[in-house]
Write a protein that holds these residues in place. Structure first.
Motif, PDB file in Angstrom:
ATOM      1  N   GLU A 104      48.123  16.138  44.591  1.00 23.85           N
ATOM      2  CA  GLU A 104      48.045  15.736  43.185  1.00 23.85           C
ATOM      3  C   GLU A 104      47.109  16.652  42.397  1.00 23.85           C
ATOM      4  O   GLU A 104      47.370  16.979  41.248  1.00 23.85           O
ATOM      5  CB  GLU A 104      47.528  14.300  43.090  1.00 23.85           C
ATOM      6  CG  GLU A 104      48.570  13.278  43.503  1.00 23.85           C
ATOM      7  CD  GLU A 104      47.974  11.893  43.655  1.00 23.85           C
ATOM      8  OE1 GLU A 104      46.857  11.672  43.179  1.00 23.85           O
ATOM      9  OE2 GLU A 104      48.641  11.046  44.261  1.00 23.85           O
ATOM     10  N   ALA A 105      46.007  17.058  43.015  1.00 25.94           N
ATOM     11  CA  ALA A 105      45.012  17.853  42.283  1.00 25.94           C
ATOM     12  C   ALA A 105      45.221  19.354  42.433  1.00 25.94           C
ATOM     13  O   ALA A 105      44.951  20.120  41.513  1.00 25.94           O
ATOM     14  CB  ALA A 105      43.612  17.489  42.767  1.00 25.94           C
ATOM     15  N   TRP A 106      45.716  19.772  43.584  1.00 22.38           N
ATOM     16  CA  TRP A 106      45.833  21.208  43.870  1.00 22.38           C
ATOM     17  C   TRP A 106      47.280  21.578  44.212  1.00 22.38           C
ATOM     18  O   TRP A 106      47.942  20.859  44.953  1.00 22.38           O
ATOM     19  CB  TRP A 106      44.974  21.586  45.085  1.00 22.38           C
ATOM     20  CG  TRP A 106      43.517  21.730  44.797  1.00 22.38           C
ATOM     21  CD1 TRP A 106      42.556  20.774  44.947  1.00 22.38           C
ATOM     22  CD2 TRP A 106      42.849  22.902  44.323  1.00 22.38           C
ATOM     23  NE1 TRP A 106      41.336  21.275  44.594  1.00 22.38           N
ATOM     24  CE2 TRP A 106      41.482  22.586  44.206  1.00 22.38           C
ATOM     25  CE3 TRP A 106      43.283  24.192  43.979  1.00 22.38           C
ATOM     26  CZ2 TRP A 106      40.531  23.503  43.762  1.00 22.38           C
ATOM     27  CZ3 TRP A 106      42.343  25.100  43.549  1.00 22.38           C
ATOM     28  CH2 TRP A 106      40.987  24.760  43.438  1.00 22.38           C
ATOM     29  N   GLN A 107      47.715  22.702  43.691  1.00 23.65           N
ATOM     30  CA  GLN A 107      48.990  23.273  44.109  1.00 23.65           C
ATOM     31  C   GLN A 107      48.771  24.784  44.267  1.00 23.65           C
ATOM     32  O   GLN A 107      47.997  25.373  43.514  1.00 23.65           O
ATOM     33  CB  GLN A 107      50.099  23.057  43.067  1.00 23.65           C
ATOM     34  CG  GLN A 107      50.387  21.610  42.715  1.00 23.65           C
ATOM     35  CD  GLN A 107      49.505  21.106  41.590  1.00 23.65           C
ATOM     36  OE1 GLN A 107      49.198  21.835  40.675  1.00 23.65           O
ATOM     37  NE2 GLN A 107      49.103  19.843  41.674  1.00 23.65           N
ATOM     38  N   ALA A 108      49.430  25.358  45.255  1.00 22.70           N
ATOM     39  CA  ALA A 108      49.291  26.805  45.444  1.00 22.70           C
ATOM     40  C   ALA A 108      50.617  27.395  45.915  1.00 22.70           C
ATOM     41  O   ALA A 108      51.333  26.798  46.720  1.00 22.70           O
ATOM     42  CB  ALA A 108      48.196  27.101  46.459  1.00 22.70           C
ATOM     43  N   ASN A 109      50.947  28.558  45.368  1.00 22.44           N
ATOM     44  CA  ASN A 109      52.179  29.275  45.730  1.00 22.44           C
ATOM     45  C   ASN A 109      51.834  30.705  46.109  1.00 22.44           C
ATOM     46  O   ASN A 109      50.931  31.303  45.532  1.00 22.44           O
ATOM     47  CB  ASN A 109      53.153  29.332  44.556  1.00 22.44           C
ATOM     48  CG  ASN A 109      53.742  27.998  44.216  1.00 22.44           C
ATOM     49  OD1 ASN A 109      53.022  27.059  43.897  1.00 22.44           O
ATOM     50  ND2 ASN A 109      55.055  27.894  44.271  1.00 22.44           N
ATOM     51  N   MET A 110      52.601  31.229  47.051  1.00 26.42           N
ATOM     52  CA  MET A 110      52.481  32.629  47.402  1.00 26.42           C
ATOM     53  C   MET A 110      53.832  33.291  47.123  1.00 26.42           C
ATOM     54  O   MET A 110      54.878  32.687  47.387  1.00 26.42           O
ATOM     55  CB  MET A 110      52.105  32.762  48.875  1.00 26.42           C
ATOM     56  CG  MET A 110      51.465  34.088  49.181  1.00 26.42           C
ATOM     57  SD  MET A 110      50.714  34.077  50.808  1.00 26.42           S
ATOM     58  CE  MET A 110      49.085  33.498  50.440  1.00 26.42           C
ATOM     59  N   TYR A 111      53.804  34.477  46.568  1.00 19.52           N
ATOM     60  CA  TYR A 111      55.033  35.187  46.214  1.00 19.52           C
ATOM     61  C   TYR A 111      55.086  36.505  46.992  1.00 19.52           C
ATOM     62  O   TYR A 111      54.116  37.270  46.977  1.00 19.52           O
ATOM     63  CB  TYR A 111      55.074  35.468  44.709  1.00 19.52           C
ATOM     64  CG  TYR A 111      54.861  34.233  43.856  1.00 19.52           C
ATOM     65  CD1 TYR A 111      55.852  33.258  43.755  1.00 19.52           C
ATOM     66  CD2 TYR A 111      53.669  34.027  43.171  1.00 19.52           C
ATOM     67  CE1 TYR A 111      55.657  32.123  42.986  1.00 19.52           C
ATOM     68  CE2 TYR A 111      53.464  32.891  42.405  1.00 19.52           C
ATOM     69  CZ  TYR A 111      54.463  31.941  42.320  1.00 19.52           C
ATOM     70  OH  TYR A 111      54.249  30.808  41.563  1.00 19.52           O
ATOM     71  N   PHE A 112      56.233  36.771  47.624  1.00 19.51           N
ATOM     72  CA  PHE A 112      56.414  38.012  48.390  1.00 19.51           C
ATOM     73  C   PHE A 112      57.611  38.751  47.800  1.00 19.51           C
ATOM     74  O   PHE A 112      58.670  38.150  47.662  1.00 19.51           O
ATOM     75  CB  PHE A 112      56.760  37.742  49.864  1.00 19.51           C
ATOM     76  CG  PHE A 112      55.869  36.753  50.552  1.00 19.51           C
ATOM     77  CD1 PHE A 112      54.738  37.176  51.239  1.00 19.51           C
ATOM     78  CD2 PHE A 112      56.175  35.403  50.542  1.00 19.51           C
ATOM     79  CE1 PHE A 112      53.930  36.267  51.891  1.00 19.51           C
ATOM     80  CE2 PHE A 112      55.367  34.489  51.194  1.00 19.51           C
ATOM     81  CZ  PHE A 112      54.239  34.919  51.874  1.00 19.51           C
ATOM     82  N   GLY A 113      57.451  40.034  47.548  1.00 19.13           N
ATOM     83  CA  GLY A 113      58.586  40.813  47.054  1.00 19.13           C
ATOM     84  C   GLY A 113      58.233  41.464  45.736  1.00 19.13           C
ATOM     85  O   GLY A 113      57.086  41.869  45.518  1.00 19.13           O
TER      86      GLY A 113
END
Lengths: 393, 134
Positions: A104-113
């Motif tokens: 609910e408080a934290w979201q994280a994404n990693m992007y490759f390419g």
């Protein structure tokens, strides 16, 4: 995208397809925009200054959900902006998006390419006409000559988001490189250059903060990139190393009927070589813009913009530049300031018409940069008129 | 006099606030206003059990959508559209699914796992779950 990275992306996609249950979840959309543009007394669009149809933008993008936390996204665009950037079709982005942390408080994404530059206010979608406030973005920050290098990166990026009583915080980090074509290299350095330019590294970090339910948002951005130039055979130009470092601050205020945005930057450009093997130069440029938009109705919007940029903060009038080049490069190549006004009309949900004009003083943001086009850009004052019809689907 | 008449009509027939509804399997009874905003601005993309969030919205021109944006999300509709455009055209998010009516909204929220939407309070039936915003 370099071949090794492309192979890695494709291999990862294949592994994901073969190891997880693939969700049937695909979405796509696109846009087409065509306009007419005229830039008197400059090489901004063409060398003749005549009205041109080189204001074409087409794009199709798609996003496929491989699993709840894995997505594949890509966009292909075709651009024709005359002299603003190389004409043609580009793979704008193609990356794997891994939503590796989601509470609910934290979201994280990693992007490759290959991913878009998410760091500046309008950089993530600068080629999507519907998402831009104006046809031509303020050149102090969104310099068209640098577009293909600034627009995206092949590498790795991270976005972390947190929400709390203090508001919303977004952190973006990216690292990588991007291939530079011969045409882009010439557009940036000089029309007669024969060598090859490569981006050694591109490192960006940005933080955005929006206080809880506030109409204000604030951002701070750092950029560090390094380029190499290898001269062509028999070329009189020397091998060179360039370093570009930027510090930026931005602010946005959004009210019901009007909005205001500003981005300020300081940019250090170090040059070693190019003009001569031992040549060394360090310039500290400054710039920024203020953009105000008034929403007369949900369909009709007026906007005005003030843009300011100097290549060297210790030479704001360009006199030193003129002196150092023996008068070959006029002083107005040391700066570029502009005032712009425009109107945007939504004819329907799919159609939009934009019209705007820019009054410019100075030619410091006209490509090429290192060997400026002094033959065409003879006037300190020049104007741009543009109208563009856009369609989204 | 005209203003008084309008005031009287508003008192007799008050505009319903938007009620947030979710698919029956969503493991939540309440949401904070901040969480709701995170969901509709595509910052939060999964429910606590890992199910992807599927956002359903009415058209920008819908009075209910406009009330929902202003009162529940404390955003103006153009801001929300701008956020969706930025996320979807940069590939980092998926645009919410737009429907034409509250009936279509209810049907999608009822049938799609992880769906969230909003309807006028009197429209909420037993087929979907109402979520309190605190």
């Amino acid at each position: 995208m370099n071949k090794a990275l492309l192979r890695t992306v494709l291999l990862t996609v294949f592994m994901l397809f073969s190891s997880v249950t693939v969700a049937e979840d695909f979405s796509w959309q696109g846009f087409v925009a065509q306009g007419l543009i005229r830039a008197d007394d400059s090489n901004y669009i063409n060398n003749s200054g005549k009205t041109s149809a080189a204001l074409t933008e087409l794009g199709v993008n798609g996003r496929y959900s491989l699993a709840a936390d894995w997505h594949l996204a890509g966009q292909v665009v075709y651009l024709d902006g005359g002299n603003r950037y190389p004409q043609g079709t580009r793979l704008d982005y193609l990356f794997l998006d891994w939503a590796f942390y989601n509470t609910e408080a934290w979201q994280a994404n990693m992007y490759f390419g290959r991913f878009k530059n998410q760091h500046w206010l309008y950089s993530g979608t600068r080629d999507v006409p519907f998402t831009r406030p104006s046809i031509i973005l303020p050149q102090s920050v969104y310099f068209d000559g640098f577009r293909d290098i600034a627009v995206g990166t092949d590498g790795l990026a991270l976005q972390a988001r947190n929400s709390g009583d203090y508001g919303d915080l977004t952190l973006n980090w990216s690292f990588g490189t991007i291939p530079i074509s011969q045409q882009q290299s010439r557009q940036l350095l000089g029309y007669d250059t024969q060598g090859k330019t490569s981006l050694q590294r591109d490192h960006k970090l940005s933080v955005y903060w929006q206080p809880a339910f506030s109409r204000f948002s604030y951002g701070a951005i750092l950029l560090d990139s390094a380029f190499k130039y290898r001269p062509g055979e028999g070329e009189l130009i020397s091998a060179a190393d360039f370093t570009v470092q930027r510090v930026m601050l931005n602010l946005r205020y959004q009210a019901e009927n009007w909005e205001f945005a500003t981005e300020l930057l300081q940019e250090r450009i170090k040059t070693n070589g190019f003009f001569a093997p031992q040549f060394e130069r360090q310039q500290l440029g400054q710039g920024g813009y203020m953009l105000a938009q008034y929403h007369y109705s949900p369909q009709l919007r007026f906007y005005t913009m003030l843009d300011y940029m100097v290549l060297d903060k210790d030479d704001r009038q360009g006199r030193m530049l003129e002196r150092q080049t023996g008068g070959v490069v006029p002083r107005w190549f040391g700066y570029q300031h502009a005032v712009a006004v425009g109107v945007s009309v939504d004819i329907s949900r799919q159609w939009r018409l934009h019209g705007e004009t820019h009054w410019n003083k100075g030619t410091g943001r006209l490509a090429p940069v290192l060997q400026p086009d002094v033959l065409t850009n003879k006037s300190q004052y020049w104007q741009v008129l543009a109208v563009q019809l856009m369609y989204r689907f | 006099m005209k203003a008084l008449l309008w005031l009287g009509l508003l008192l007799l027939f008050p505009l319903n606030a938007a009620t947030v509804v979710v698919h029956g399997s969503v493991p939540l009874e309440t949401l904070s206003q901040s969480q709701l905003r995170n969901i509709f601005t595509l910052r939060q993309t999964q429910w606590p059990d890992g199910t992807p969030v599927k956002v359903i919205v009415l058209a920008d021109s819908s009075p209910l959508h406009q009330r929902f944006c202003r009162e529940q999300l404390r955003l103006f509709p153009y801001q929300l559209t701008g956020i969706w455009d930025k996320r979807s055209f940069s590939g980092t998010g998926r645009r919410p699914q737009q429907v034409d009516s509250m009936a279509a909204m209810l049907e999608l929220v009822r049938t799609e796992a992880g769906a969230i939407g909003y309807v006028e309070a009197h429209y909420v039936g037993s087929a979907v779950k109402e979520v309190r915003i605190e």
